[in-house]
Design an enzyme around this catalytic site. Structure first.
Site, PDB file in Angstrom:
ATOM      1  CG  ASP A 132      -2.053  -0.999   1.096  1.00 43.47           C
ATOM      2  OD1 ASP A 132      -2.158  -1.654   0.038  1.00 43.47           O
ATOM      3  OD2 ASP A 132      -2.808  -1.173   2.066  1.00 43.47           O
ATOM      4  CE  LYS A 224      -3.401  -4.435   1.275  1.00 47.02           C
ATOM      5  NZ  LYS A 224      -4.357  -3.609   1.995  1.00 47.02           N
ATOM      6  CB  CYS A 257      -2.218  -3.093   5.370  1.00 49.80           C
ATOM      7  SG  CYS A 257      -3.743  -2.179   5.004  1.00 49.80           S
TER       8      CYS A 257
END
Length: 330
Positions: A132, A224, A257
């Site tokens: 990310d 995701k 995450c």
């Protein structure tokens, strides 16, 4: 055998507990000394022997690895780095420490069997996961901005370069929301909507990563739908197909995450390492607390400088060591 399986007190306790949990009532407790003489509890302990041995073995291996690391670092400080420590030559020459061809150095403490050394982490069996690192989390203008993310860009870039030099598999994990918000987590929805729908097609720039973190040709990019990189994605299958056993995690955010990916990876049997300064949180306090928690759970921690200087040589293949220890009956 039937007498060993039955205990009126235990059976009543289980039934009463379930009833109280269902109604929200007070859960009764057995006398503190009941377990000492309870035949039912004694039998359950027999069934748990194998599981307990595995837990103890994993704990012993992790503790031994940490102790050995501490001893080695102390020796390096006192001796000015031994010949096989990657920092000595580089410090004298004023450059960065060279990596060995396979990124692995022999370690005196690892277990051996059949002439093969267990416990080494090899580059062809390791992957760097970049999570990310997109402008929707890095830019201060984004409603999903993470305060520590910008400072982690440079360490992330160095980790990428090191992984590529070692020949590790590199996977970039990204987040991309539907423009209608149908896949945005409920707790995040209000901020996402008020901020103009970052990390969606409504704000294309927020989907991009810094140029230093751009994927290279052949590096897989996975989108995701939730915090964990394993949830609803092909990540696990891709890693299995490539023979990957160890994951080095970088990216943002550490509490969400990175941490959920780390715990899923541990549950799936991977060795997991997290690069401390190549991950980020909303505050240093949150970052430190989450790193401590993951370390207790068995995640190995290292800095980007240590990863750059020593590659994978300071990481342990804990899963292999535990299996070997169990096979040897230790």
């Amino acid at each position: 055998m039937s007498s060993r399986l039955s205990c009126t007190s235990c059976m009543f306790y289980v039934a009463a507990t379930r009833s109280c949990q269902a109604t929200g009532a007070y859960v009764p407790k057995l006398p503190a000394d009941h377990w000492r003489s309870c035949p039912r509890f004694a039998l359950s302990r027999e069934y748990d022997t194998v599981a307990n041995r595995r837990i103890v073995a994993r704990r012993d291996v992790v503790n031994a690895a940490r102790a050995a690391n501490a001893v080695e670092e102390q020796q390096l400080r006192e001796q000015g780095a031994a010949a096989d420590a990657a920092g000595a030559t580089a410090a004298t020459a004023g450059g960065r420490a060279p990596l060995k061809a396979d990124g692995v150095r022999p370690r005196a403490r690892v277990l051996k069997q059949g002439g093969k050394t267990a416990g080494k982490v090899r580059p062809e069996q390791a992957a760097l996961i970049m999570i990310d690192m997109q402008m929707g989390f890095i830019s201060e203008d984004s409603s999903l901005y993470i305060a520590g993310a910008a400072a982690s860009v440079e360490p992330c870039a160095r980790c990428l370069e090191t992984a590529r030099t070692l020949g590790m598999k590199v996977i970039h994990v990204r987040r991309e929301y539907a423009a209608d918000g149908s896949d945005v987590e409920a707790p995040r929805y209000a901020a996402w909507l008020a901020g103009g729908k970052p990390l969606s097609s409504e704000q294309p720039a927020s989907l991009r990563c810094p140029r230093a973190l751009d994927p290279r040709l052949g590096e897989k990019v996975i989108v995701k739908p939730r915090y964990s990189a394993f949830f609803g994605t092909e990540l696990h299958q891709s890693l299995q197909d490539a023979g990957i056993r160890t994951l080095v995690l970088t990216g943002t955010t550490t509490p969400n995450c990175v941490r959920s990916t780390a715990y899923d990876a541990l549950s799936l049997g991977y060795n997991v390492a997290v690069v401390e300064d190549a991950t980020s949180s909303r505050s240093p306090k949150v970052q430190a607390a989450n790193l401590r928690d993951m370390a207790v759970a068995g995640v190995q921690l290292l800095s980007s400088q240590r990863f750059e200087n020593t590659g994978l040589s300071r990481l342990e293949d804990t899963e292999a060591l535990v299996r070997l220890k169990l096979q040897q009956g230790r």
